[in-house]
Design an enzyme around this catalytic site. Structure first.
Site, mmCIF file in Angstrom:
data_model
loop_
_atom_site.group_PDB
_atom_site.id
_atom_site.type_symbol
_atom_site.label_atom_id
_atom_site.label_comp_id
_atom_site.label_asym_id
_atom_site.label_seq_id
_atom_site.Cartn_x
_atom_site.Cartn_y
_atom_site.Cartn_z
ATOM 1 N N ARG A 130 54.055 -23.225 13.205
ATOM 2 C CA ARG A 130 54.602 -23.043 14.556
ATOM 3 C C ARG A 130 55.609 -24.145 14.871
ATOM 4 N NH1 ARG A 130 52.007 -20.528 18.634
ATOM 5 N NH2 ARG A 130 51.747 -22.412 19.896
ATOM 6 N N LYS A 162 44.727 -18.693 23.329
ATOM 7 C CA LYS A 162 44.247 -19.999 23.763
ATOM 8 C C LYS A 162 44.287 -20.123 25.282
ATOM 9 C CE LYS A 162 45.104 -24.947 23.179
ATOM 10 N NZ LYS A 162 45.940 -25.968 22.501
ATOM 11 N N ARG A 220 49.203 -18.819 16.475
ATOM 12 C CA ARG A 220 48.219 -19.768 15.969
ATOM 13 C C ARG A 220 47.407 -19.102 14.855
ATOM 14 N NH1 ARG A 220 48.664 -19.993 21.419
ATOM 15 N NH2 ARG A 220 49.257 -22.030 22.305
ATOM 16 N N HIS A 258 53.640 -20.820 25.019
ATOM 17 C CA HIS A 258 53.482 -22.066 25.767
ATOM 18 C C HIS A 258 53.819 -21.827 27.225
ATOM 19 C CE1 HIS A 258 54.236 -24.811 22.033
ATOM 20 N NE2 HIS A 258 53.010 -24.318 22.074
ATOM 21 N N HIS A 295 48.766 -24.198 11.058
ATOM 22 C CA HIS A 295 49.192 -24.408 12.447
ATOM 23 C C HIS A 295 50.575 -25.044 12.506
ATOM 24 C CE1 HIS A 295 48.988 -25.257 16.712
ATOM 25 N NE2 HIS A 295 47.825 -24.651 16.775
ATOM 26 N N TYR A 302 53.215 -6.199 28.539
ATOM 27 C CA TYR A 302 53.414 -7.059 27.380
ATOM 28 C C TYR A 302 54.895 -7.175 27.003
ATOM 29 C CZ TYR A 302 48.402 -6.655 26.285
ATOM 30 O OH TYR A 302 47.036 -6.700 26.306
#
Length: 407
Positions: free
Chosen positions: A336, A270, A243, A360, A333, A370
């Site tokens: 994406r 987010k 983002r 998502h 944006h 990670y």
């Protein structure tokens, strides 16, 4: 002798205060100024106490006797009426100072700033508060009723700002629930407003979905003549799927150019979950060039005005407009959506790997690891394939999009 209204009216002030008793602890105190003040005297644990009831004739003889009766009942039940009255007074004074705006600003500071919420999120919260403050900002939060919140929301709706009205209601609800949790109010009046606002029509970020158009955009980025840091951000953005806010808040200590991974901490995401981005050789090349210019401390994409702040929220979109692209054609944006569409249509990659690359619905329980999460190796290959594909489009090479077997 019990008091009567005739006797009360006849009482005259003296040089010093004096008392005239009624019955069972109730008396009136006459001050040198002529005020006649009702008092009730009682004992708790051997200690004498006094309850102030009010002044005559504002408080009538009957009302004073009724108040004394209730006080005696409270004492008989183990209560302390004077103490309870002081508590009520203190709480009333406390609540009168707890306006919606005061509680909202405390909520933003305590629950957002100190919890490390993204700068953009905090800016939006203050924006929503500014929209609500003229109507309810100065109102004690515990007194606010649903219609008071609905009025400014309907005014926003009347100007066509349906999404803003919806988000303002949501923000107000969070403030009221914080008020409940901190004993400043008893309920959230916005819960009564569900269904009272127009449901905003879903909108999508403008995105380029045709290969030739995407190639044109990439060439336009290479020709960009603005601030060099902005150009690097424009060049990197199509490659990394993140983002815009995550990109502009990138810091050098999060990026490992040797292993080719960018580790974004949870506080910047987010979904508030740590995320890793595999870096293709092209992205590493851009970042290496940028590091040689700026060094490897602080923000990767600092503001032109201060190296201690990231580039502004509108920088990339403003650059697209300067390049001649309208907001209906491309947005930061929307890059994406571009990547998601092309990757899915290629048929080369597991849809779950694509979704994870876009952060998502990442449900990996082991948040601290990670680069060993599910689909990581496939995501590394996919990131490199995507960057190579973008290079093909930028140079105008022939690229076939279609369904292929995963090799």
């Amino acid at each position: 002798m019990p008091l009567t209204d005739t006797r009360l009216r006849a009482l005259k002030p003296k040089d010093k205060p004096y008392k005239v008793t009624d019955e069972r602890g109730l008396y009136v105190e006459v001050t040198p100024t002529g005020s006649k003040l009702w008092r009730f005297r009682y004992r708790i644990g051997g200690a004498q106490k006094k309850l102030c009831i009010g002044s005559y004739p504002d408080i009538s003889l009957k009302q004073a006797r009724d108040a004394a009766y209730e006080a005696r009942r409270a004492v008989a039940s183990g209560g302390d009426p004077a103490f309870e009255k002081r508590k009520r007074k203190i709480r009333a004074e406390f609540l009168s100072a707890q306006t919606f705006e005061a509680v909202a600003r405390e909520y933003i500071e305590q629950m957002m700033v100190q919890n490390g919420r993204a700068d953009g999120t905090i800016v939006k919260a203050n924006y929503f508060l500014d929209k609500l403050a003229p109507a309810i900002g100065n109102r004690p939060i515990h007194e606010i009723e649903p219609f008071e919140v609905l009025a400014p929301l309907k005014r926003l709706e009347a100007t066509g700002k349906h999404e803003t009205a919806k988000k303002c209601r949501s923000f107000a609800g969070r403030v009221f629930r914080y008020g409940v949790a901190t004993t400043r109010c008893k309920s959230d009046p916005t819960s009564m407003l569900k269904g009272a606002l127009v449901t905003p029509r879903a909108t999508h970020y403008a995105a380029i979905l045709e290969p030739t158009e995407l190639g044109g955009l990439l060439r336009a980025i290479d020709d960009f003549t603005g601030y060099m840091v902005t150009k690097f951000a424009l060049q990197i953005a199509p490659h990394v799927f993140v983002r815009p806010g995550e990109l502009r808040h990138a810091e050098w200590h999060e990026i490992d150019l040797v292993d080719g991974v960018w580790k974004i901490p949870a506080g910047k995401m987010k979904a508030r979950r740590a995320h890793a981005v595999p870096l293709s050789k092209q992205v590493r090349g851009y970042l290496t060039d940028l590091a040689e210019m700026l060094g490897r401390e602080g923000y990767v994409f600092p503001s032109a005005r201060s190296s201690k702040r990231p580039m502004s929220e509108n920088t990339l979109n403003a650059a697209f407009r300067r390049m001649g692209y309208s907001k209906e054609e491309v947005t930061a944006h929307g890059l994406r959506a571009t990547a998601s569409t092309f990757l899915n249509e290629s048929g080369l990659w597991n849809p779950d790997a694509i979704e994870r690359a876009l952060a998502h619905g990442d449900s990996n329980v082991v948040r601290g690891i990670y680069h060993r999460g599910k689909h990581w190796e496939e995501r590394v290959r996919m990131a490199q394939w995507w960057s190579d594909y973008l290079d093909e489009l930028r140079t105008g090479g022939k690229v076939i999009m279609g369904k292929f077997a995963n090799g």
